[in-house]
Design an enzyme around this catalytic site. Structure first.
Site, PDB file in Angstrom:
ATOM      1  CB  SER A 199      -0.936   0.016   1.211  1.00 50.21           C
ATOM      2  OG  SER A 199      -1.861  -1.043   1.155  1.00 50.21           O
ATOM      3  CB  CYS A 208      -7.466  -0.654   3.072  1.00 48.76           C
ATOM      4  SG  CYS A 208      -6.652   0.942   3.330  1.00 48.76           S
ATOM      5  N   GLY A 221      -4.662   7.217   1.611  1.00 43.94           N
ATOM      6  CA  GLY A 221      -4.659   8.628   1.251  1.00 43.94           C
ATOM      7  C   GLY A 221      -5.962   9.081   0.631  1.00 43.94           C
ATOM      8  CG  HIS A 226      -4.713  -2.169   7.191  1.00 43.71           C
ATOM      9  ND1 HIS A 226      -4.451  -2.929   6.070  1.00 43.71           N
ATOM     10  CD2 HIS A 226      -4.597  -0.876   6.800  1.00 43.71           C
ATOM     11  CE1 HIS A 226      -4.187  -2.130   5.049  1.00 43.71           C
ATOM     12  NE2 HIS A 226      -4.270  -0.880   5.466  1.00 43.71           N
ATOM     13  CD  GLU A 258      -4.421  -6.191   7.551  1.00 44.32           C
ATOM     14  OE1 GLU A 258      -3.723  -5.344   6.969  1.00 44.32           O
ATOM     15  OE2 GLU A 258      -5.667  -6.102   7.625  1.00 44.32           O
TER      16      GLU A 258
END
Length: 395
Positions: free
Chosen positions: A50, A273, A315, A356, A358
Site C-alpha cells: 500500500s 482499505c 490517502g 486494517h 489484520e
C-alpha cells in the site's frame, strides 16, 4: 561493519527543503512524501504494498530500535520509495532480531535521509498536504532538484495496483518460514475449514492471508485484473478485496468486476482499505483524496459509544454523501475527522472497512471481522439468504 555518512537533501515539490545524512552515496528517489505516526512497525510499513511510490516520514524520533527479523515482512520486497527519520538506532536489541536496521537499509539500498527535523516536516505536510518529494545524495542543489519534478506523475494519475498485484493465480500454501502472529495461538484452525475464499490482490499484506489461514480457510489469490467470469468459475464461498496503493477511482477494471459480482451473485464479500473503496465505487459512491491521509496505529473508529483502535494507511476516503442510504449502512466513522470507516450492505452479505483488521503493525481490536466474515459465509451457505445484522454483534 562500519558505515560512512554522506550529506543528503529532501526537496518537496513546493520548494521546501531539508538537509540531513544518508548511509548510501549517490542516491536519488522520487515519491509522494507522507507521514506515519506509529511508534513501531517500520519493517511492516516498508514492505506493505500500500506504500508503493511513497516516501515515508516516521514521526517517532528513533527508528530501528528492535532491528529486523525475517518473519514480519508484509510482502516479498520493499515497496517504499524512501524513508525519512530523525534518528536511526545503530545498536538495536530485541529477542527476535536477525539483522540491524542500518544493515537492512544498506544491503537493500533503501533511499533514506535522517538527522532532519521530522516534527517540522510533519507540521508542514499537515498544513500544505502530502506532495511529491525527492531524497538525494547525488545532487544537493535544491533548485536543480526542483526542476526534476515536472515529469513526475501524481498518485492520482497512476495505476499503482498493476505494479503490486500478483501476475498469476495461486493457492496460498502457508509460509515456508514461521510467520509470527500473536493471534495464531488464539484461533480455532477448524473454524473456517473447507471454506473456499477468493482474494482479489490489489496489494495484499501477508497477515491478511495468515489470519484466514489460521482459521483453516482455503485461499485462492487472483490478480486485480481478474474478470467476473474468472472469479465466478471458482464457485467461491466468499470473496475478499484486499488493501492496495493509490487512487481507487483509477482501478476501473476492478470496479466493473465487483459491480457484476454484486449484481449477479450473493457471494459474501469483505473489503479491506482499497477493497472498501472499490466496493463503495461499485455501489455508485465516490472517493476523494485526503489532505495528508490516515497513516498510523492508533486511529479510533466506531459509532456512538463504542470504538476500536485501528491501524490505518490510506490517502483516499469514501464520500459519505455519495452513499445511498437505502442500500448502505455506515457502521464506522474515523473519529478523528468523521470520514467513513466502515459500511454494510442492507440487502446483500457485503461489508468493508477503511482500516486494517489484520494489523501488522497495530492493535488487534478489529480482528473479530475475520470471524464475522466466516460466520457470514456459514450463514449464507446454510440458509441461502442474507439477514442484515450489526457488525457489533460479531464481537
Amino acid at each position: 561493519m562500519t558505515y560512512n555518512l554522506h550529506p543528503a537533501i529532501l526537496v518537496l515539490k513546493d520548494g521546501k527543503f531539508y538537509r540531513g545524512w544518508t548511509l548510501i552515496n549517490s542516491i536519488i528517489s522520487f515519491g509522494e512524501v507522507v507521514f506515519n505516526t506509529g511508534m513501531t512497525g517500520y519493517q511492516e510499513i516498508m514492505t506493505d504494498p500500500s506504500y508503493a511510490e511513497q516516501i515515508i516520514t516516521f514521526t517517532y524520533p528513533e527508528i530501528g530500535n528492535t532491528g529486523i527479523n525475517h518473519e514480519d515482512n508484509e510482502s516479498n520486497k520493499i515497496h517504499v520509495k524512501g524513508i525519512i527519520t530523525k534518528n536511526i538506532c545503530f545498536s538495536p536489541n530485541n529477542w527476535r532480531q536477525q539483522e540491524s536496521f542500518i544493515n537492512y537499509i544498506f544491503n537493500n539500498q533503501i533511499p533514506h535521509i535522517f538527522g532532519i527535523d521530522t516534527r517540522a516536516l510533519t507540521k508542514h505536510l499537515r498544513k500544505t498536504g502530502s506532495m511529491n518529494g525527492c531524497i538525494s545524495s547525488q545532487y544537493l542543489n535544491p533548485y536543480l532538484l526542483s526542476t526534476k519534478f515536472k515529469d513526475r506523475l501524481s498518485i492520482e494519475s497512476s495505476d499503482l495496483v498493476k505494479q503490486v498485484t500478483t501476475s498469476k493465480n495461486y493457492e496460498f500454501q502457508g509460509y515456508s518460514h514461521k510467520h509470527f502472529s500473536y493471534l495464531q495461538y488464539k484461533t480455532d484452525k477448524m473454524y473456517g475449514y473447507g471454506l473456499k475464499i477468493i482474494l482479489i490482490d490489489f496489494g495484499v499484506k501477508y497477515n491478511i492471508l495468515s489470519r484466514l489461514d489460521n482459521y483453516g480457510c482455503s485461499i485462492q489469490i487472483l490478480p486485480a485484473t481478474s474478470s467476473y467470469e474468472t472469479i465466478n468459475a471458482y464457485n467461491p464461498d466468499g470473496i475478499i478485496l484486499s488493501n492496495g496503493p493509490g487512487d481507487p477511482s483509477i482501478i476501473t477494471y476492478a470496479i466493473k468486476t465487483v459491480k457484476k459480482i454484486i449484481k449477479y451473485t450473493n457471494i459474501p464479500i469483505f473489503g479491506i482499505c482499497m477493497g472498501h473503496q472499490i466496493i463503495s465505487l461499485a455501489l455508485e459512491g465516490t472517493t476523494f483524496k485526503l489532505k495528508f491521509g490516515h497513516r498510523g496505529l492508533n486511529h479510533p473508529a466506531g459509532m456512538k459509544q463504542k470504538a476500536e483502535v485501528t491501524s490505518q494507511n490510506h490517502g483516499f476516503a469514501v464520500n459519505q454523501e455519495s452513499l445511498y442510504k437505502d442500500t448502505i449502512n455506515i457502521t464506522h466513522f474515523n473519529l478523528n475527522d468523521t470520514t467513513v470507516a466502515g459500511i454494510l450492505h442492507n440487502k446483500k452479505p457485503i461489508f468493508s472497512v477503511q482500516y486494517h483488521p489484520e494489523a501488522s503493525p497495530g492493535p488487534h481490536d478489529s480482528d473479530y471481522l475475520f470471524k464475522y466474515f466466516i460466520n457470514l459465509i456459514k450463514h449464507f451457505k446454510q440458509y441461502k439468504n442474507y439477514k442484515n445484522s450489526s457488525l457489533a454483534q460479531a464481537r
